[in-house]
Motif scaffolding. Structure first.
Motif, mmCIF file in Angstrom:
data_model
loop_
_atom_site.group_PDB
_atom_site.id
_atom_site.type_symbol
_atom_site.label_atom_id
_atom_site.label_comp_id
_atom_site.label_asym_id
_atom_site.label_seq_id
_atom_site.Cartn_x
_atom_site.Cartn_y
_atom_site.Cartn_z
ATOM 1 N N ASP A 1 0.807 -1.352 0.288
ATOM 2 C CA ASP A 1 -0.097 0.030 -0.002
ATOM 3 C C ASP A 1 0.634 1.408 0.574
ATOM 4 O O ASP A 1 0.836 2.025 0.485
ATOM 5 C CB ASP A 1 -1.093 -0.100 1.207
ATOM 6 C CG ASP A 1 -1.755 -1.242 1.044
ATOM 7 O OD1 ASP A 1 -2.173 -1.614 0.020
ATOM 8 O OD2 ASP A 1 -2.373 -1.480 2.601
ATOM 9 N N THR A 2 1.812 0.617 -0.074
ATOM 10 C CA THR A 2 2.877 2.438 -0.667
ATOM 11 C C THR A 2 3.457 2.919 -2.262
ATOM 12 O O THR A 2 3.590 1.382 -2.957
ATOM 13 C CB THR A 2 4.548 2.022 0.267
ATOM 14 O OG1 THR A 2 3.971 1.419 1.515
ATOM 15 C CG2 THR A 2 4.636 3.482 0.238
ATOM 16 N N ASN B 1 5.735 9.411 -4.020
ATOM 17 C CA ASN B 1 4.683 9.826 -2.912
ATOM 18 C C ASN B 1 4.719 11.338 -2.336
ATOM 19 O O ASN B 1 4.913 12.047 -1.910
ATOM 20 C CB ASN B 1 4.946 9.406 -1.610
ATOM 21 C CG ASN B 1 3.252 9.777 -0.971
ATOM 22 O OD1 ASN B 1 2.527 9.447 -0.842
ATOM 23 N ND2 ASN B 1 3.428 8.421 0.619
ATOM 24 N N GLY B 2 3.622 11.979 -3.563
ATOM 25 C CA GLY B 2 3.373 13.370 -3.334
ATOM 26 C C GLY B 2 4.332 14.248 -4.135
ATOM 27 O O GLY B 2 4.496 15.858 -4.022
ATOM 28 N N GLU B 3 5.662 13.676 -5.359
ATOM 29 C CA GLU B 3 6.445 14.201 -5.556
ATOM 30 C C GLU B 3 6.107 15.671 -6.315
ATOM 31 O O GLU B 3 5.235 15.093 -7.726
ATOM 32 C CB GLU B 3 7.275 13.561 -5.394
ATOM 33 C CG GLU B 3 8.584 14.907 -6.445
ATOM 34 C CD GLU B 3 9.754 13.880 -7.058
ATOM 35 O OE1 GLU B 3 10.074 13.768 -8.411
ATOM 36 O OE2 GLU B 3 10.009 13.119 -6.020
ATOM 37 N N ARG B 4 6.060 16.899 -6.598
ATOM 38 C CA ARG B 4 6.034 17.965 -7.591
ATOM 39 C C ARG B 4 6.747 17.872 -8.438
ATOM 40 O O ARG B 4 7.889 17.646 -8.686
ATOM 41 C CB ARG B 4 6.108 18.910 -7.000
ATOM 42 C CG ARG B 4 5.019 19.441 -7.884
ATOM 43 C CD ARG B 4 4.980 21.366 -7.835
ATOM 44 N NE ARG B 4 3.937 21.320 -6.595
ATOM 45 C CZ ARG B 4 2.431 22.252 -6.734
ATOM 46 N NH1 ARG B 4 3.000 22.894 -7.011
ATOM 47 N NH2 ARG B 4 1.870 21.984 -5.501
ATOM 48 N N HIS C 1 -7.099 5.629 -5.264
ATOM 49 C CA HIS C 1 -8.336 5.384 -3.913
ATOM 50 C C HIS C 1 -8.071 4.569 -3.778
ATOM 51 O O HIS C 1 -8.184 4.803 -1.915
ATOM 52 C CB HIS C 1 -9.513 5.924 -5.064
ATOM 53 C CG HIS C 1 -9.927 7.464 -5.802
ATOM 54 N ND1 HIS C 1 -10.416 7.801 -6.332
ATOM 55 C CD2 HIS C 1 -8.852 8.366 -6.428
ATOM 56 C CE1 HIS C 1 -10.697 9.075 -6.515
ATOM 57 N NE2 HIS C 1 -9.712 9.830 -6.331
ATOM 58 N N ASP C 2 -7.249 3.930 -4.064
ATOM 59 C CA ASP C 2 -7.329 2.193 -3.354
ATOM 60 C C ASP C 2 -6.432 1.690 -3.209
ATOM 61 O O ASP C 2 -5.844 0.965 -4.523
ATOM 62 C CB ASP C 2 -8.760 1.288 -3.994
ATOM 63 C CG ASP C 2 -8.382 -0.320 -3.510
ATOM 64 O OD1 ASP C 2 -7.860 0.025 -1.423
ATOM 65 O OD2 ASP C 2 -8.684 -1.102 -3.298
ATOM 66 N N PRO C 3 -4.707 1.937 -2.488
ATOM 67 C CA PRO C 3 -5.157 2.313 -1.199
ATOM 68 C C PRO C 3 -5.203 3.893 -1.696
ATOM 69 O O PRO C 3 -4.566 4.653 -2.491
ATOM 70 C CB PRO C 3 -3.751 2.003 -1.027
ATOM 71 C CG PRO C 3 -2.700 2.334 -1.486
ATOM 72 C CD PRO C 3 -3.670 1.722 -2.493
ATOM 73 N N ALA C 4 -5.505 4.786 -0.669
ATOM 74 C CA ALA C 4 -5.443 6.540 -1.160
ATOM 75 C C ALA C 4 -4.311 6.926 -1.283
ATOM 76 O O ALA C 4 -3.112 6.880 0.731
ATOM 77 C CB ALA C 4 -6.849 6.846 -0.112
#
Length: 126
Positions: free
Chosen positions: A51-52, A56-59, A114-117
């Protein structure tokens, strides 16, 4: 400030600058976004391990109409939602797959699961 006070600050500034430089990433940590072989696209690799997601959120900066070549390596199938106008969905299978994304409007566009969020990428389109 007198010349004497300034002379005392120089070693402190040099030490602080050296310390900040030492905190930077090493060559062992490559950036997630790199120009691709064709020169016009930006290549990003996303890895899903359970789930990783990495990154992760990098611009990632992307030009209007420029192609993002997304390589996904996943331990199970899933789907990304690209919150552009119009919205895009990218289904990926277990293993490695490649996908092209093009955004034709400026702004910040989230690529998320969305899965995983999880917000996997933020595309800053200019």
């Amino acid at each position: 400030m007198s010349g004497r006070g300034l002379a005392r600050l120089v070693p402190v500034v040099v030490l602080l600058a050296a310390g900040l430089t030492a905190c930077g990433g090493s060559d062992a940590d490559p950036p997630a976004a790199t120009p691709s072989a064709d020169g016009d696209a930006v290549a990003v690799t996303v890895t899903r391990d359970k789930d990783t997601f990495t990154p992760n959120g990098e611009r990632v900066e992307l030009g209007i109409g420029q192609t993002l070549k997304l390589t996904v390596t996943a331990d199970e199938a899933g789907e990304f939602h690209v919150h552009s106008t119009p919205e895009q969905e990218i289904a990926y299978d277990e293993g490695t797959s490649e996908h092209d994304i093009t955004i034709d409007r400026p702004g910040v566009v989230e690529v998320e699961s969305h899965d995983p969020a999880s917000v996997v990428l933020q595309l800053e389109v200019r």
